[in-house]
Scaffold this active site. Sequence first.
Site, PDB file in Angstrom:
ATOM      1  N   GLU A  30       0.872  -1.170   0.000  1.00 46.52           N
ATOM      2  CA  GLU A  30       0.000   0.000   0.000  1.00 46.52           C
ATOM      3  C   GLU A  30       0.911   1.222   0.000  1.00 46.52           C
ATOM      4  O   GLU A  30       1.667   1.424   0.948  1.00 46.52           O
ATOM      5  CB  GLU A  30      -0.877   0.035   1.250  1.00 46.52           C
ATOM      6  CG  GLU A  30      -1.965  -0.988   1.270  1.00 46.52           C
ATOM      7  CD  GLU A  30      -2.833  -0.876   2.522  1.00 46.52           C
ATOM      8  OE1 GLU A  30      -2.509  -0.105   3.446  1.00 46.52           O
ATOM      9  OE2 GLU A  30      -3.849  -1.587   2.576  1.00 46.52           O
ATOM     10  N   GLN A  48      -4.339  15.439  -5.869  1.00 43.86           N
ATOM     11  CA  GLN A  48      -3.840  15.315  -7.233  1.00 43.86           C
ATOM     12  C   GLN A  48      -2.629  14.393  -7.247  1.00 43.86           C
ATOM     13  O   GLN A  48      -1.779  14.471  -6.368  1.00 43.86           O
ATOM     14  CB  GLN A  48      -3.438  16.703  -7.755  1.00 43.86           C
ATOM     15  CG  GLN A  48      -2.863  16.720  -9.155  1.00 43.86           C
ATOM     16  CD  GLN A  48      -2.555  18.141  -9.616  1.00 43.86           C
ATOM     17  OE1 GLN A  48      -3.356  19.042  -9.429  1.00 43.86           O
ATOM     18  NE2 GLN A  48      -1.406  18.325 -10.210  1.00 43.86           N
ATOM     19  N   ASN A  50       0.620  13.156  -9.734  1.00 44.63           N
ATOM     20  CA  ASN A  50       1.409  13.519 -10.905  1.00 44.63           C
ATOM     21  C   ASN A  50       2.365  12.380 -11.233  1.00 44.63           C
ATOM     22  O   ASN A  50       2.783  11.636 -10.343  1.00 44.63           O
ATOM     23  CB  ASN A  50       2.214  14.794 -10.651  1.00 44.63           C
ATOM     24  CG  ASN A  50       1.319  15.988 -10.389  1.00 44.63           C
ATOM     25  OD1 ASN A  50       0.194  16.058 -10.857  1.00 44.63           O
ATOM     26  ND2 ASN A  50       1.811  16.926  -9.611  1.00 44.63           N
ATOM     27  N   HIS A  64      11.169  23.329  -7.351  1.00 42.26           N
ATOM     28  CA  HIS A  64       9.825  23.846  -7.545  1.00 42.26           C
ATOM     29  C   HIS A  64       9.035  23.928  -6.237  1.00 42.26           C
ATOM     30  O   HIS A  64       9.249  23.140  -5.320  1.00 42.26           O
ATOM     31  CB  HIS A  64       9.040  22.940  -8.504  1.00 42.26           C
ATOM     32  CG  HIS A  64       9.727  22.735  -9.818  1.00 42.26           C
ATOM     33  ND1 HIS A  64       9.706  21.543 -10.482  1.00 42.26           N
ATOM     34  CD2 HIS A  64      10.457  23.570 -10.592  1.00 42.26           C
ATOM     35  CE1 HIS A  64      10.376  21.646 -11.611  1.00 42.26           C
ATOM     36  NE2 HIS A  64      10.855  22.867 -11.700  1.00 42.26           N
ATOM     37  N   LYS A  74       3.787  17.278  -0.599  1.00 39.21           N
ATOM     38  CA  LYS A  74       3.998  16.260  -1.630  1.00 39.21           C
ATOM     39  C   LYS A  74       4.470  14.956  -0.993  1.00 39.21           C
ATOM     40  O   LYS A  74       5.200  14.966  -0.010  1.00 39.21           O
ATOM     41  CB  LYS A  74       5.065  16.712  -2.629  1.00 39.21           C
ATOM     42  CG  LYS A  74       4.678  17.939  -3.431  1.00 39.21           C
ATOM     43  CD  LYS A  74       5.818  18.361  -4.351  1.00 39.21           C
ATOM     44  CE  LYS A  74       5.448  19.613  -5.124  1.00 39.21           C
ATOM     45  NZ  LYS A  74       6.586  20.080  -5.949  1.00 39.21           N
ATOM     46  N   HIS A 121      11.272  21.714  -3.958  1.00 39.35           N
ATOM     47  CA  HIS A 121      11.510  20.305  -4.211  1.00 39.35           C
ATOM     48  C   HIS A 121      12.074  20.085  -5.611  1.00 39.35           C
ATOM     49  O   HIS A 121      11.686  20.767  -6.555  1.00 39.35           O
ATOM     50  CB  HIS A 121      10.197  19.519  -4.069  1.00 39.35           C
ATOM     51  CG  HIS A 121      10.309  18.097  -4.488  1.00 39.35           C
ATOM     52  ND1 HIS A 121       9.822  17.646  -5.695  1.00 39.35           N
ATOM     53  CD2 HIS A 121      10.891  17.039  -3.884  1.00 39.35           C
ATOM     54  CE1 HIS A 121      10.074  16.353  -5.787  1.00 39.35           C
ATOM     55  NE2 HIS A 121      10.719  15.958  -4.713  1.00 39.35           N
ATOM     56  N   TYR A 134       4.013  11.412  -7.728  1.00 36.22           N
ATOM     57  CA  TYR A 134       3.857  12.083  -6.440  1.00 36.22           C
ATOM     58  C   TYR A 134       2.455  12.615  -6.264  1.00 36.22           C
ATOM     59  O   TYR A 134       1.782  12.980  -7.210  1.00 36.22           O
ATOM     60  CB  TYR A 134       4.908  13.170  -6.225  1.00 36.22           C
ATOM     61  CG  TYR A 134       4.979  14.251  -7.271  1.00 36.22           C
ATOM     62  CD1 TYR A 134       4.382  15.499  -7.059  1.00 36.22           C
ATOM     63  CD2 TYR A 134       5.663  14.051  -8.455  1.00 36.22           C
ATOM     64  CE1 TYR A 134       4.475  16.500  -8.004  1.00 36.22           C
ATOM     65  CE2 TYR A 134       5.761  15.045  -9.400  1.00 36.22           C
ATOM     66  CZ  TYR A 134       5.161  16.267  -9.174  1.00 36.22           C
ATOM     67  OH  TYR A 134       5.248  17.263 -10.123  1.00 36.22           O
ATOM     68  N   LYS A 168      12.864  26.545 -18.570  1.00 39.77           N
ATOM     69  CA  LYS A 168      12.167  27.198 -17.458  1.00 39.77           C
ATOM     70  C   LYS A 168      13.000  27.126 -16.183  1.00 39.77           C
ATOM     71  O   LYS A 168      13.161  28.129 -15.475  1.00 39.77           O
ATOM     72  CB  LYS A 168      10.803  26.541 -17.242  1.00 39.77           C
ATOM     73  CG  LYS A 168      10.026  27.087 -16.065  1.00 39.77           C
ATOM     74  CD  LYS A 168       8.736  26.316 -15.857  1.00 39.77           C
ATOM     75  CE  LYS A 168       8.069  26.715 -14.569  1.00 39.77           C
ATOM     76  NZ  LYS A 168       6.919  25.887 -14.249  1.00 39.77           N
ATOM     77  N   ASP A 169      13.537  25.938 -15.864  1.00 41.81           N
ATOM     78  CA  ASP A 169      14.336  25.791 -14.651  1.00 41.81           C
ATOM     79  C   ASP A 169      15.654  26.558 -14.752  1.00 41.81           C
ATOM     80  O   ASP A 169      16.132  27.112 -13.760  1.00 41.81           O
ATOM     81  CB  ASP A 169      14.595  24.316 -14.348  1.00 41.81           C
ATOM     82  CG  ASP A 169      13.350  23.591 -13.846  1.00 41.81           C
ATOM     83  OD1 ASP A 169      12.353  24.264 -13.508  1.00 41.81           O
ATOM     84  OD2 ASP A 169      13.373  22.353 -13.788  1.00 41.81           O
TER      85      ASP A 169
END
Length: 188
Positions: A30, A48, A50, A64, A74, A121, A134, A168-169
């Site tokens: 689990e 959510q 991802n 991020h 997260k 993170h 995650y 972007k990073d």
Amino acid sequence: MAISIRKLSIPDLIVVQPKRFGDSRGYFEETWNRRDFLTAGIAVDFVQDNHSLSEAKGTLRGMHFQTPPSAQDKLVRCTKGAIYDVAVDIRRGSPTYGAWAGVELSAQTGEQLFVPKGFAHGFVTLEPHTEVQYKCSDYYDPACDRSIRCDSLNIDWPLPVAPIISEKDAAAPPFDALMSPFDFGSDQ
């Protein structure tokens, strides 16, 4: 309880090890059980999930975070391959502000990292074709999406060569320009 936990050098970062039940066919575990996490002191409702795939070893995604009102806790796990997962404390007033902690997560071990709100993170892949999944406690909100340049934090990434990062990073502001919206000791 079907999980065990251990704290990293920054105590709010928690490594979670679900119990695996294995036999000759493989294993079952689990990966999330609200009751077990509550018993372990992790009281989060996730909304959510991802999933990312990084084709090349050395792919770095991060650092991020989302700002309030859409800040996210997260729970990160590697479901194929391996990563070095890192979180940086960005809570103003924290005794560990600006400090980072990292842990290797792999499909083989099944360990997960719980990263609470107030941390940036990121991770780097240690194997090709690595998949990461995650859970997040709030929905993605582009207006609250932020990042910190990964080379501005003195993180000891386990890489023999320069990482592969997104445009972007690469364009993210450095840590010393951060105006953090998080305060230590507040529930954001």
